[in-house]
Design a protein around this motif. Structure first.
Motif, PDB file in Angstrom:
ATOM      1  N   ASP A 129     -17.404  20.621  11.224  1.00  0.00           N
ATOM      2  CA  ASP A 129     -17.934  19.531  12.018  1.00  0.00           C
ATOM      3  C   ASP A 129     -18.668  20.076  13.245  1.00  0.00           C
ATOM      4  O   ASP A 129     -19.892  20.416  13.123  1.00  0.00           O
ATOM      5  CB  ASP A 129     -17.231  18.242  12.110  1.00  0.00           C
ATOM      6  CG  ASP A 129     -15.923  18.771  12.741  1.00  0.00           C
ATOM      7  OD1 ASP A 129     -15.549  20.005  13.312  1.00  0.00           O
ATOM      8  OD2 ASP A 129     -14.924  17.838  12.588  1.00  0.00           O
ATOM      9  N   TYR A 130     -17.891  20.394  13.984  1.00  0.00           N
ATOM     10  CA  TYR A 130     -18.322  20.888  15.539  1.00  0.00           C
ATOM     11  C   TYR A 130     -17.963  22.349  15.469  1.00  0.00           C
ATOM     12  O   TYR A 130     -16.802  22.718  15.122  1.00  0.00           O
ATOM     13  CB  TYR A 130     -17.912  20.069  16.510  1.00  0.00           C
ATOM     14  CG  TYR A 130     -18.183  18.651  16.647  1.00  0.00           C
ATOM     15  CD1 TYR A 130     -19.333  18.360  17.054  1.00  0.00           C
ATOM     16  CD2 TYR A 130     -17.393  17.768  16.157  1.00  0.00           C
ATOM     17  CE1 TYR A 130     -19.810  16.909  17.102  1.00  0.00           C
ATOM     18  CE2 TYR A 130     -17.756  16.256  16.283  1.00  0.00           C
ATOM     19  CZ  TYR A 130     -19.069  16.150  16.554  1.00  0.00           C
ATOM     20  OH  TYR A 130     -19.583  14.680  16.666  1.00  0.00           O
ATOM     21  N   GLU A 141     -24.466  17.283   5.134  1.00  0.00           N
ATOM     22  CA  GLU A 141     -23.069  16.550   5.067  1.00  0.00           C
ATOM     23  C   GLU A 141     -22.218  16.783   6.279  1.00  0.00           C
ATOM     24  O   GLU A 141     -21.417  15.958   6.688  1.00  0.00           O
ATOM     25  CB  GLU A 141     -22.634  17.653   4.005  1.00  0.00           C
ATOM     26  CG  GLU A 141     -21.236  17.244   3.469  1.00  0.00           C
ATOM     27  CD  GLU A 141     -20.728  18.188   2.403  1.00  0.00           C
ATOM     28  OE1 GLU A 141     -19.461  18.893   2.484  1.00  0.00           O
ATOM     29  OE2 GLU A 141     -21.307  18.224   1.118  1.00  0.00           O
ATOM     30  N   LEU A 195     -23.327  16.703   9.298  1.00  0.00           N
ATOM     31  CA  LEU A 195     -23.763  15.691  10.241  1.00  0.00           C
ATOM     32  C   LEU A 195     -23.061  14.301   9.986  1.00  0.00           C
ATOM     33  O   LEU A 195     -22.715  13.804  10.906  1.00  0.00           O
ATOM     34  CB  LEU A 195     -25.178  15.376   9.911  1.00  0.00           C
ATOM     35  CG  LEU A 195     -26.137  16.235  10.797  1.00  0.00           C
ATOM     36  CD1 LEU A 195     -27.615  15.865  10.555  1.00  0.00           C
ATOM     37  CD2 LEU A 195     -26.038  16.063  12.341  1.00  0.00           C
ATOM     38  N   THR A 196     -22.570  14.218   8.825  1.00  0.00           N
ATOM     39  CA  THR A 196     -21.736  12.754   8.509  1.00  0.00           C
ATOM     40  C   THR A 196     -20.460  12.990   8.971  1.00  0.00           C
ATOM     41  O   THR A 196     -19.938  11.891   9.580  1.00  0.00           O
ATOM     42  CB  THR A 196     -21.654  12.533   7.005  1.00  0.00           C
ATOM     43  OG1 THR A 196     -20.739  13.616   6.365  1.00  0.00           O
ATOM     44  CG2 THR A 196     -23.015  12.348   6.152  1.00  0.00           C
ATOM     45  N   ARG A 197     -20.122  14.009   9.400  1.00  0.00           N
ATOM     46  CA  ARG A 197     -18.704  14.152   9.964  1.00  0.00           C
ATOM     47  C   ARG A 197     -18.632  14.440  11.480  1.00  0.00           C
ATOM     48  O   ARG A 197     -17.551  14.261  12.080  1.00  0.00           O
ATOM     49  CB  ARG A 197     -17.920  15.340   9.374  1.00  0.00           C
ATOM     50  CG  ARG A 197     -17.713  15.198   7.763  1.00  0.00           C
ATOM     51  CD  ARG A 197     -16.836  16.519   7.323  1.00  0.00           C
ATOM     52  NE  ARG A 197     -17.545  17.629   7.335  1.00  0.00           N
ATOM     53  CZ  ARG A 197     -18.242  18.192   6.344  1.00  0.00           C
ATOM     54  NH1 ARG A 197     -18.268  17.247   5.176  1.00  0.00           N
ATOM     55  NH2 ARG A 197     -18.641  19.574   6.141  1.00  0.00           N
ATOM     56  N   ARG A 198     -20.075  14.400  11.938  1.00  0.00           N
ATOM     57  CA  ARG A 198     -20.074  14.568  13.553  1.00  0.00           C
ATOM     58  C   ARG A 198     -20.199  13.238  14.297  1.00  0.00           C
ATOM     59  O   ARG A 198     -21.380  12.806  14.258  1.00  0.00           O
ATOM     60  CB  ARG A 198     -21.116  15.619  13.852  1.00  0.00           C
ATOM     61  CG  ARG A 198     -20.997  17.072  13.486  1.00  0.00           C
ATOM     62  CD  ARG A 198     -22.131  17.787  13.558  1.00  0.00           C
ATOM     63  NE  ARG A 198     -22.987  17.979  14.712  1.00  0.00           N
ATOM     64  CZ  ARG A 198     -22.918  19.159  15.354  1.00  0.00           C
ATOM     65  NH1 ARG A 198     -22.262  20.269  14.897  1.00  0.00           N
ATOM     66  NH2 ARG A 198     -23.654  18.955  16.555  1.00  0.00           N
ATOM     67  N   THR A 199     -19.047  12.351  14.355  1.00  0.00           N
ATOM     68  CA  THR A 199     -18.960  11.246  14.799  1.00  0.00           C
ATOM     69  C   THR A 199     -18.737  10.911  16.183  1.00  0.00           C
ATOM     70  O   THR A 199     -18.481   9.690  16.731  1.00  0.00           O
ATOM     71  CB  THR A 199     -18.407  10.300  13.713  1.00  0.00           C
ATOM     72  OG1 THR A 199     -16.850  10.713  13.707  1.00  0.00           O
ATOM     73  CG2 THR A 199     -19.055  10.426  12.448  1.00  0.00           C
ATOM     74  N   LEU A 200     -18.222  12.001  16.741  1.00  0.00           N
ATOM     75  CA  LEU A 200     -17.564  11.852  18.291  1.00  0.00           C
ATOM     76  C   LEU A 200     -18.771  11.544  19.378  1.00  0.00           C
ATOM     77  O   LEU A 200     -18.214  10.777  20.249  1.00  0.00           O
ATOM     78  CB  LEU A 200     -16.875  13.133  18.575  1.00  0.00           C
ATOM     79  CG  LEU A 200     -15.504  13.330  17.888  1.00  0.00           C
ATOM     80  CD1 LEU A 200     -15.081  14.711  18.346  1.00  0.00           C
ATOM     81  CD2 LEU A 200     -14.575  12.464  17.740  1.00  0.00           C
ATOM     82  N   THR A 207     -23.202  11.480  19.914  1.00  0.00           N
ATOM     83  CA  THR A 207     -24.518  11.414  19.272  1.00  0.00           C
ATOM     84  C   THR A 207     -24.945  12.842  19.415  1.00  0.00           C
ATOM     85  O   THR A 207     -24.648  13.596  20.450  1.00  0.00           O
ATOM     86  CB  THR A 207     -25.487  10.374  19.879  1.00  0.00           C
ATOM     87  OG1 THR A 207     -25.792  10.886  21.238  1.00  0.00           O
ATOM     88  CG2 THR A 207     -24.971   8.819  19.628  1.00  0.00           C
ATOM     89  N   GLU A 208     -25.866  13.262  18.534  1.00  0.00           N
ATOM     90  CA  GLU A 208     -26.474  14.556  18.464  1.00  0.00           C
ATOM     91  C   GLU A 208     -27.315  14.788  19.783  1.00  0.00           C
ATOM     92  O   GLU A 208     -27.327  15.857  20.472  1.00  0.00           O
ATOM     93  CB  GLU A 208     -27.232  14.803  17.365  1.00  0.00           C
ATOM     94  CG  GLU A 208     -26.490  14.996  16.029  1.00  0.00           C
ATOM     95  CD  GLU A 208     -25.170  16.216  16.031  1.00  0.00           C
ATOM     96  OE1 GLU A 208     -25.614  17.240  16.296  1.00  0.00           O
ATOM     97  OE2 GLU A 208     -24.042  15.650  15.922  1.00  0.00           O
TER      98      GLU A 208
END
Length: 141
Positions: A59-60, A82, A84-89, A91-92
Motif C-alpha cells: 500500500d504505502y 490494485e 491504489l485500492t488499499r491506499r485509503t488513509l 487522498t492521493e
C-alpha cells in the motif's frame, strides 16, 4: 546500508513499507536511478521482490531522506491500480501535497544550485516511475 551509501557519497532513502518491512535505496549517478538494497534479504536491485517473491499486498511505501520525503510505491509494484485500492488513509492529492511541503521544508537551508539539481532529479524520477508503471509494448516507436 545507509552508512555505505553515505560513505560512497550516494544519496540514500530509508524505505518504509507500511505492511511491515524497511530497506534502503541508493541513488546511482552511474545508472541515473535509485537502486533497491535489502540487507535483510541480501538482495540488490530487485524492487519487485516483495510483490512477486513474498506476495505482499503493498500500500504505502515511502522514501525518507535528508532532502525530502517521497512516495515510491510505484517502484515496488506492477499492480498499481490494485495498490491504489488499499491506499485509503489519505487522498492521493493530500498525500502528494504533504510530501511536497515536507520536502520543501527539508531543503530550506540548501543552496539554490543543490535545490535545482534535486528538483531535476525529482522530475526524472517521476517520469521513470510512470514509464516503468506503464511499459510500452510498441517497440517500433
Amino acid at each position: 546500508m545507509q552508512i555505505t551509501c553515505k560513505f560512497a557519497s550516494h544519496s540514500h532513502n530509508q524505505v518504509v513499507d507500511f505492511t511491515d518491512h524497511i530497506w534502503t535505496e541508493c541513488f546511482s549517478e552511474h545508472l541515473g536511478r535509485w537502486v533497491h538494497l535489502d540487507p535483510c534479504e541480501s538482495v540488490y536491485d530487485y524492487p519487485l521482490l516483495y510483490e512477486i517473491s513474498w506476495s505482499k499486498k503493498l500500500d504505502y511505501t515511502f522514501g525518507l531522506a535528508n532532502d525530502g520525503v517521497y512516495d515510491i510505491a510505484k517502484r515496488y509494484t506492477r499492480k498499481w491500480p490494485e495498490v491504489l485500492t488499499r491506499r485509503t488513509l489519505i487522498t492521493e492529492s493530500a498525500l502528494a501535497g504533504l510530501f511536497c511541503k515536507l520536502t520543501r521544508e527539508s531543503r530550506r537551508s540548501f543552496p539554490p544550485e543543490v535545490i535545482s539539481a534535486l528538483e531535476d532529479r525529482d522530475r526524472r524520477e517521476v517520469e521513470a516511475l510512470e514509464r516503468d508503471l506503464h511499459p510500452s509494448s510498441n517497440f517500433c516507436s
